[in-house]
Design an enzyme around this catalytic site. Structure first.
Site, PDB file in Angstrom:
ATOM      1  N   ARG A  12      68.984  45.109  63.926  1.00 34.87           N
ATOM      2  CA  ARG A  12      69.304  44.012  65.171  1.00 34.87           C
ATOM      3  C   ARG A  12      70.313  44.779  65.798  1.00 34.87           C
ATOM      4  O   ARG A  12      71.253  45.497  65.391  1.00 34.87           O
ATOM      5  CB  ARG A  12      69.769  42.854  64.509  1.00 34.87           C
ATOM      6  CG  ARG A  12      68.880  42.129  63.752  1.00 34.87           C
ATOM      7  CD  ARG A  12      69.422  40.845  63.398  1.00 34.87           C
ATOM      8  NE  ARG A  12      69.996  40.997  62.092  1.00 34.87           N
ATOM      9  CZ  ARG A  12      70.418  39.838  61.266  1.00 34.87           C
ATOM     10  NH1 ARG A  12      70.659  38.847  61.395  1.00 34.87           N
ATOM     11  NH2 ARG A  12      71.308  40.267  60.070  1.00 34.87           N
TER      12      ARG A  12
ATOM     13  N   GLY B  63      79.939  58.411  68.140  1.00 35.41           N
ATOM     14  CA  GLY B  63      78.502  58.481  67.945  1.00 35.41           C
ATOM     15  C   GLY B  63      77.916  57.769  69.271  1.00 35.41           C
ATOM     16  O   GLY B  63      78.376  57.951  70.268  1.00 35.41           O
TER      17      GLY B  63
ATOM     18  N   LEU C 276      81.836  41.162  54.333  1.00 34.79           N
ATOM     19  CA  LEU C 276      80.995  42.286  53.710  1.00 34.79           C
ATOM     20  C   LEU C 276      80.405  43.058  54.684  1.00 34.79           C
ATOM     21  O   LEU C 276      80.060  42.533  55.973  1.00 34.79           O
ATOM     22  CB  LEU C 276      79.808  41.641  52.590  1.00 34.79           C
ATOM     23  CG  LEU C 276      78.907  40.672  53.337  1.00 34.79           C
ATOM     24  CD1 LEU C 276      77.548  41.394  54.061  1.00 34.79           C
ATOM     25  CD2 LEU C 276      78.251  39.711  52.191  1.00 34.79           C
TER      26      LEU C 276
ATOM     27  N   CYS D 236      76.408  41.904  63.840  1.00 30.47           N
ATOM     28  CA  CYS D 236      77.797  41.102  64.222  1.00 30.47           C
ATOM     29  C   CYS D 236      78.446  41.627  65.266  1.00 30.47           C
ATOM     30  O   CYS D 236      78.977  40.835  65.978  1.00 30.47           O
ATOM     31  CB  CYS D 236      78.545  41.481  62.691  1.00 30.47           C
ATOM     32  SG  CYS D 236      77.816  40.589  61.192  1.00 30.47           S
TER      33      CYS D 236
ATOM     34  N   GLU E 106      76.877  45.394  55.482  1.00 33.58           N
ATOM     35  CA  GLU E 106      75.428  45.875  55.085  1.00 33.58           C
ATOM     36  C   GLU E 106      75.609  47.026  54.551  1.00 33.58           C
ATOM     37  O   GLU E 106      76.137  48.000  55.428  1.00 33.58           O
ATOM     38  CB  GLU E 106      74.421  45.522  56.225  1.00 33.58           C
ATOM     39  CG  GLU E 106      74.185  44.121  56.562  1.00 33.58           C
ATOM     40  CD  GLU E 106      73.339  43.662  57.775  1.00 33.58           C
ATOM     41  OE1 GLU E 106      72.389  44.712  58.047  1.00 33.58           O
ATOM     42  OE2 GLU E 106      73.456  42.777  58.197  1.00 33.58           O
TER      43      GLU E 106
ATOM     44  N   VAL F 219      73.857  37.903  54.344  1.00 32.83           N
ATOM     45  CA  VAL F 219      75.176  37.148  53.750  1.00 32.83           C
ATOM     46  C   VAL F 219      74.879  36.064  52.755  1.00 32.83           C
ATOM     47  O   VAL F 219      75.180  36.358  51.345  1.00 32.83           O
ATOM     48  CB  VAL F 219      75.852  36.451  54.877  1.00 32.83           C
ATOM     49  CG1 VAL F 219      76.907  35.537  54.062  1.00 32.83           C
ATOM     50  CG2 VAL F 219      76.569  37.482  55.617  1.00 32.83           C
TER      51      VAL F 219
END
Ligand code: NAD
Length: 442
Positions: A328, A253, A150, A260, A152, A11
């Site tokens: 992550r 999926g 935002l 996050c 990634e 970020v």
């Protein structure tokens, strides 16, 4: 304007570089000397499409600087952003220790009045507590909340063309300064939304909670479809055309990951429990997601049975989503863990995330530079991340390279009949398994 950004991660670096792009002078501050050294050497510590060009251009123009020295970095700044990590604590709450460390450092070193903007995702009430800490400074420091939305993989685009900007302030003058800063990115009727800091803090959690809910919802539908003989792709089409429902974020999926959604959902659950209002929907969303991360491993176990421990599998995609190197809480890591525990040998490929996975697993995995390289001698292929380059593979080449022709697709990249037409058994999510020369068998 003169700005500082504390925390130069996914970020902070993108935010700092994008603000420099519109003519501001920005100091990016990070305690990680290795990151700062890389950035000063013209390299990026992360992969993010389009970011290298923006960083390089603004360094060249003398608008973007990097330092580990907080007092030096904040000295010229009128506005200081806090963009450090807020990971999950052992009890599920957001760990704010880094935010407090930065707030205390700002209180100690502020050399004049400034606006401190909390961009990190933080629980409701953090702004007020930060203001208390910052009140110890020798100069007046306003504290605004400005959550970041935002994504990634599309961070530069999101930063320069945000859907909206949300700011939480106690004084309208502070909002006016921030509106001026954001004005270059809000020219095409994108809203600048001013509210209380508490509402701004809650907005970020509510946004991620809604998105995670959509993912867990469609995953639950997918599992039911599979069990009941329906096709989740057809069901998706059937519901998505309803304008009240729509298509975005309804892709079945292997569960959501990343830095996050998992931690933010758990932080919200923790927050809800603290105020005595358990967040039942969020608890279910989190549980469904945990289970979904095991779905591909379950299919693999069911396919090979007792022979699984002797198998070699290829894995395509390790990052938690395409166009990032971030692993992550990546679903791929849950799969890797499950298969290593069964004694499976793994040949893994990811266009960008291999380095980060190697740092975690070392020589327990075989890392392959090319997708087809991972298939050599493999008894099956698991697809975990939907990188664009996996969407149209040459099934004939795959057929020649693999020992057994079976694909476990965690992202539904192909029509069910396509791999089967090339001789593959094809398992996907919420759809019938297809086999060469046969109709789907559920
Ligand atoms: P990150 O881990 O990539 O970056 C955090 C950076 O802060 C690291 O470079 C770290 O070295 C640095 N840092 C830690 N302590 C510091 C200190 N005392 N002084 C200076 N620097 C310090 O994290 P991130 O993904 O950029 O996330 C930052 C925040 O933004 C989090 O609260 C996250 O929830 C939120 N957020 C992240 C995203 C995303 O997609 N990554 C999107 C929206 C919001």
């Amino acid at each position: 304007m003169k700005l500082a950004v504390v925390g130069t991660g996914y970020v902070g670096l993108v935010t700092g570089a994008c603000f420099a792009e519109s003519g501001n002078e920005v100091w990016c501050i990070d305690k990680d000397a290795r990151k700062v050294e890389m950035l000063e050497g013209g390299r990026l510590p992360i992969y993010e499409p389009g970011l290298l060009e923006v960083v390089a251009r603004n360094r060249r123009e003398g608008r973007l600087h990097f330092t580990t020295d907080l007092p030096r970095g904040i000295a010229p700044a009128q506005i200081v952003f806090i963009a450090v990590g807020t990971p999950q604590s052992a009890d599920g709450s957001a760990d704010l220790s880094t935010v407090w460390a930065v707030a205390d450092a700002l209180a100690a070193h502020a050399n004049g009045p400034k606006i401190v903007v909390v961009k990190s995702t933080v629980p409701v009430g953090t702004n007020r507590k930060a203001a208390e800490r910052l009140a110890r400074a020798k100069f007046p420091l306003d504290v605004a909340s400005n959550p970041e939305f935002l994504k990634e993989g599309a961070a530069v685009e999101d930063c320069t063309r945000p859907d909206r900007v949300v700011v939480g302030v106690r004084r309208p003058e502070v909002a006016a300064v921030l509106q001026e800063l954001y004005a270059p990115y809000l020219r095409t009727e994108r809203p600048f939304l001013v509210m209380s800091p508490e509402s701004a803090e809650m907005t970020k959690y509510a946004a991620n909670a809604m998105l995670a809910t959509k993912i867990s919802f469609i995953n639950e539908m997918a599992n039911l479809c599979e069990r009941l003989g329906a096709d989740v792709n057809d069901v998706r089409r059937g519901i998505g055309h309803d304008a009240r429902i729509g298509f975005p974020f309804l892709f079945p999926g292997v569960g959501y990951g990343g830095s996050c959604f998992p931690k933010d959902i758990r932080a919200l659950i923790h927050l809800a429990n603290e105020v005595g209002l358990p967040a039942h929907v969020m608890e279910a969303v989190d549980r469904v997601n945990d289970r979904q991360k095991q779905v591909l491993a379950d299919k693999i176990r069911a396919h090979y049975g007792a022979a699984l421990g002797e198998k070699t599998l290829a894995v395509w995609g390790l990052a938690f989503k395409p166009r990032t190197d971030d692993v992550r809480e990546a679903p791929a890591l849950a799969l890797v863990e499950a298969l290593l525990a069964e004694g499976v040998r793994l040949r893994v490929h990811d266009p960008e995330a291999t380095g980060n996975v190697r740092a975690l697993y070392g020589d327990r995995l075989t890392y392959c530079d090319r997708p087809y390289g991972a298939l050599e001698g493999a008894d099956g292929l698991a697809i975990v991340t939907e990188w664009q380059e996996f969407r149209n593979p040459d099934f004939e080449v795959m057929r020649r390279l693999m020992r057994e022709r079976v694909v476990f697709d965690g992202r539904n990249l192909y029509e069910t009949k396509t791999p089967a037409a090339h001789g593959f058994v094809y398992h996907s999510i919420g759809r019938k398994t297809s086999r060469p020369g046969a109709e789907g068998d559920g």
